[in-house]
Design an enzyme around this catalytic site. Structure first.
Site, PDB file in Angstrom:
ATOM      1  CG  ASP A  93      26.635  53.924  33.053  1.00  0.00           C
ATOM      2  OD1 ASP A  93      25.907  53.441  32.158  1.00  0.00           O
ATOM      3  OD2 ASP A  93      27.702  53.411  33.417  1.00  0.00           O
ATOM      4  CG  ASP A 128      25.367  48.921  27.179  1.00  0.00           C
ATOM      5  OD1 ASP A 128      25.104  49.440  28.283  1.00  0.00           O
ATOM      6  OD2 ASP A 128      26.519  48.923  26.707  1.00  0.00           O
TER       7      ASP A 128
END
Ligand SMILES: [Zn+2]
Length: 492
Positions: A93, A128
């Site tokens: 991540d 994001d």
């Protein structure tokens, strides 16, 4: 065409697939669980995850590694596989979660993707913007524009063989989720996390979660692997798989263990409340609840983490077998009974029956009618649609009973709830070989009546009589007016 993901079997929206991860040189069978590894705080080691639990892939946070000096140096020097000692695929991540929690992070998409590449991640993630549920539309739209920009930047970064996640955002606006998915699908990125659903799951909003996933699926191609990001409770895996999710990540196994919480497929129990352990995993086979309670804190946490993981992987295997056997929706029905909010999730899944029908196999083993929700399954919809295309004789007797006294009709067809008319030629084919309870319910009869209506709307000139056993008014009202109805129970 995405060549790294191949579908092997489908059932409803669920699928068994193979995700090829070239940089790790492994193929991950989906649905798959990615245990979350906190690089600073490991309970069960990655090596043990692979050897004892069969984990083929895990996820860790490259942002934490980037921010921790000694860890960063070791990861850059030796590579992530060496540092974690894990032979499977490693997804990383980017820190987007930290961004949503703390408001800002200190890396760009280019920097973090390059870093993920340099430490040897197999699937990396851009930065994001995870937009929470229920925000004003303007904010969801503005955040989504930023996320789209980041995906376009990600396409330009040289990452070698590393695959890249393309998160799908859009808050709780289905049209924005669909638009986000369509945009992500058009990039050359590889894996598609449906993002920012954790707040929905924390509030047991499984109905909204299903709407969000259904919207994302409409925008993605069938061969796009979908990751329900942050979903780690085994209770809801079957539901999410049935809507088309392929990857899950679990931090829950470790986080819950820290609070003495014991996972089951029917929900979470607190160790203090258990007099028995309803599980036969190695932990539960070797311990009583009192044994576990008597352990020192760190040992108890480790044992509970292991149990939680066993249950979680077991449910993934059960789901795969259900897909293979064509019984996934029966499994979802069982899970839906664990909590009223799960039932809301299942009922919402059935709102999308048309969408599920597209990937549902035409033939399976047997259709089991196990709740009144079964009347809304995609197989019922498909049969009703098929009725419109059938050749129908000029006069027809549809009956729940035998065909005696039906000589005055050109043909007699069986009437089977929830499907409706069963043409003789199809009576031995799926799903008309269904196992249905002898004591039927209003939902099944109304669905059967809708089948009759579908058939006769397509063939308005057919002279039709319907023989039924004591149908309620609600079902009879759905049958077109020109059909003569006959209560067979009254005739006896
Ligand atoms: Zn157990």
């Amino acid at each position: 065409m995405r060549e790294h993901f191949e579908l092997r079997d489908t059932d409803a929206g669920g699928r068994i697939g193979e995700l090829r991860v070239p940089r790790a040189d492994v193929t991950v069978e989906t649905p798959a669980l990615l245990p979350v590894i906190n690089p600073n705080l490991q309970s069960i080691s990655p090596r043990r995850l692979a050897d004892e639990f069969g984990a083929e892939i895990l996820i860790t946070n490259s942002y934490i590694i980037h921010k921790t000096d000694d860890l960063r140096e070791r990861a850059l020097e030796d590579g992530l596989h060496e540092v974690l000692d894990f032979p499977g695929a490693i997804m990383t991540d980017s820190g987007s979660f930290q961004l949503s929690e703390y408001g800002e992070i200190s890396v760009t998409t280019e920097e973090i993707l390059a870093f993920q590449r340099d430490i040897g991640a197999d699937i990396g993630t851009p930065v994001d913007i995870p937009t929470p549920p229920d925000v004003p539309r303007e904010r969801a739209e503005a955040d989504l524009e930023t996320t789209k920009d980041r995906l376009e930047i990600a396409e330009t970064v040289d990452v070698g063989e590393m695959l890249i996640n393309a998160p799908v955002q859009g808050s709780t606006y289905p049209d924005l989720r669909e638009d986000a998915a369509r945009h992500a699908d058009a990039t050359d990125l590889d894996v598609f996390p449906v993002g920012a659903v954790v707040p929905l799951m924390n509030e047991y909003r499984y109905d909204d979660m299903i709407d969000v996933v259904a919207a994302a699926k409409r925008g993605l191609g069938a061969n796009a692997p979908v990751h329900l990001f942050g979903a780690g409770h085994p209770m809801m895996f079957a539901l999410a798989v049935a809507m088309g999710c392929d990857l899950f990540d679990s931090a829950a196994y470790a986080l819950y263990a820290r609070d003495d919480r014991y996972l089951t497929v029917r929900g979470t129990r607190h160790l203090a409340d258990l007099e028995y352990l309803p599980c036969s995993c190695p932990v539960c086979a070797d311990h009583s609840p009192d044994d576990l309670r008597a352990l020192p804190d760190d040992r108890r946490e480790l044992e509970l983490s292991a149990h939680n993981l066993h249950v979680t992987f077991e449910e993934i295997r059960r789901i795969k077998q259900a897909i293979r056997s064509g019984t996934l929706l029966e499994l979802v029905e069982q899970r839906a009974r664990a909590h009223p909010t799960m039932l809301d999730g299942y009922r919402t899944l059935l709102d999308h029956a048309e969408q599920l029908e597209r990937s549902d196999p035409v033939s399976k083993g047997a259709f089991f009618y196990t709740s009144h929700e079964s009347a809304r399954r995609p197989e019922v919809l498909r049969h009703h649609r098929r009725l419109e295309r059938l050749a129908v004789p000029d006069s027809l007797f549809l009956t729940e009973g035998d065909s005696s006294g039906s000589d005055r009709y050109d043909d007699t067809w069986r009437l089977l709830a929830p499907f409706g008319p069963v043409p003789n030629a199809l009576s031995r084919s799926y799903p008309l070989t269904a196992e249905v309870p002898a004591r039927t319910d209003a939902a099944a009869l109304e669905a059967a009546a809708r089948g009759v209506a579908r058939l006769l709307e397509a063939n308005p000139d057919v002279e039709c009589t319907l023989g039924h056993y004591d149908w309620p008014t609600g079902a009879l009202e759905i049958v077109p007016d020109h059909v003569e109805t006959m209560d067979l129970a009254g005739e006896q």
